[in-house]
Motif scaffolding. Sequence first.
Motif, PDB file in Angstrom:
ATOM      1  N   ARG A  97     -73.852  38.521  60.368  1.00  0.00           N
ATOM      2  CA  ARG A  97     -74.583  38.547  61.644  1.00  0.00           C
ATOM      3  C   ARG A  97     -73.894  39.415  62.687  1.00  0.00           C
ATOM      4  N   ARG A 156     -74.671  43.174  62.274  1.00  0.00           N
ATOM      5  CA  ARG A 156     -76.038  43.669  62.438  1.00  0.00           C
ATOM      6  C   ARG A 156     -76.338  44.082  63.875  1.00  0.00           C
ATOM      7  N   HIS A 209     -79.918  39.866  54.017  1.00  0.00           N
ATOM      8  CA  HIS A 209     -78.838  40.603  54.665  1.00  0.00           C
ATOM      9  C   HIS A 209     -77.882  41.204  53.640  1.00  0.00           C
TER      10      HIS A 209
END
Length: 82
Positions: A47, A50, A76
């Motif tokens: 996370r 990104r 992902h």
Amino acid sequence: MDRQERKRKAHDLDVTVWVGKSGIDAVVDELNDQLADRELVKVKFLRAARAGSSTEEQAADLADRVNATVFDTRGHTAVMYR
């Protein structure tokens, strides 16, 4: 290796490169080394890495830096080969 065979191999791969808050610059050398030794490498974009961009965009950028091809992205995670 054809697409179906590559897909079967990619399914069983474990993630060996994680892109975190340091971004893709931090993993370029590691991915380059792994691609020299293996046909396929699975990369997970955490996370923090990104930061507003999609996994596909990040994977394409990373693949360009190591002269690889993005085979597939799911969630992902991306699979790359040379």
